[in-house]
Scaffold this active site. Structure first.
Site: not given
Ligand code: APR
Length: 299
Positions: A10-11, A32-34, A116, A118, A120
């Protein structure tokens, strides 16, 4: 040039100087990670995002905030492109700009999620290689880059891409030499008899200038070639192995090579011209055993 490692986890728990957040252009949190980062950092993070990014951030851009309740010191908010809407360059820029922010902060250790990949929807292998390209393009002074993912298969995919990136950078370096007019540079790639190692002979008219095997890892004739190495730096190094080489035209080969490389990069797979029990009459194969063939190069 940073070391690059893969962490399954987990980041938000990473004890690094800066963690990168895969943010939206509004930079106001999300899923997601945000979402995970904002939950772990506490409400102060959103407040700081509103203050620091009143207009949000451009796609491909990156901006920093402090890390509030997270173990890291900073959060670098990077905005990746949505697959099918944004460009690959914007994804590469999201990594490169994140590392530029890290350099401005004096951060030495940085953890990335797979931006991107996840919500995206960016295809996994290309998301990984865009990350590698962004690290190489940034010329960052950061000492250690971590790719952090909670998913085992994603961690394995990044590890596998890291194993293949040295050969890929050599092949990309040869394409740079063609672009610089050295179209006489030719490659002969294939598998060792054991099937364990991928080998490459890189030659010019007068003979071989490089013999490489994945058995030697990232060392390429004395240069450490990793995901963080640019193809241009590899081309420069290859030229030092053949001092005084003069450019020579071979447009037919250069065109064939460009087509080979677009398949190699699209499939993230290495080209094979020889291997035990390999039927070369059907052409070269993109990825040993893939069945994807391209015509052999022009004589
Ligand atoms: N630690 C590390 N990686 C994670 C975690 C975590 N706790 N949670 C999720 N991930 C991974 C996901 O599995 C994916 O492989 O981070 C990667 C990026 O996925 P997303 O979080 O969905 O980000 P992204 O695809 O860039 O989409 C961004 O999603 O959350 C919204 O506000 C954000 O609109 C933006 C969009």
């Amino acid at each position: 040039m940073p070391t690059i490692e893969v962490i399954r986890g987990d980041i938000t728990t990473q004890t690094v100087d800066a963690i990168v957040n895969a943010a939206s252009p509004q930079v106001r949190g999300g899923g997601g990670v945000d979402g995970a980062i904002h939950r772990a950092a506490g409400p102060g993070l959103l407040q700081e995002c509103i203050e620091r990014f009143p207009e949000g951030l451009a796609v491909g851009g990156a901006g920093w905030t402090t890390a509030h309740d997270l173990p890291a010191s900073w959060v670098i908010h990077a905005v990746g492109p949505v697959y099918g809407r944004g460009s690959r360059e914007q994804l590469v820029d999201a990594y490169a700009n994140s590392l530029r922010r890290a350099d401005e902060l004096g951060a030495e250790t940085v953890a990335f999620p797979l931006i991107s990949a996840g919500i995206y929807g960016w295809p996994r292998d290309d998301a990984i290689h865009a990350g590698f390209d962004g690290i190489a393009a940034s010329g960052t002074r950061v000492r250690e880059v971590r790719f952090v993912t909670p998913h085992e298969e994603m961690a394995r995919a990044i590890e596998s891409a890291l194993w293949r990136v040295t050969p890929l950078r050599i092949l990309q370096g040869a394409r740079v030499l063609h672009e610089r007019g050295f179209e006489q540079v030719r490659i002969l790639p294939g598998m060792s008899p054991s099937g364990m190692y991928w080998r490459l002979e890189l030659s010019v008219g007068s003979g071989d200038i490089l013999g490489y095997t994945t058995g030697t890892g990232s060392r390429v004739a004395g240069l450490d070639v990793t995901a963080a190495t640019t193809p241009e730096a590899v081309a420069d190094h290859l030229l030092t192995l053949s001092p005084g080489l003069a450019p020579a035209a071979d447009p037919g080969y250069a065109q064939w090579y460009r087509e080979l490389m677009s398949l190699v990069e699209e499939r993230a797979a290495l080209p094979i011209a020889f291997a035990d029990y390999f039927d070369a009459s059907a052409g070269w194969e993109i990825g040993w055993g893939s069945g994807v063939r391209v015509p052999a190069p022009p004589e």
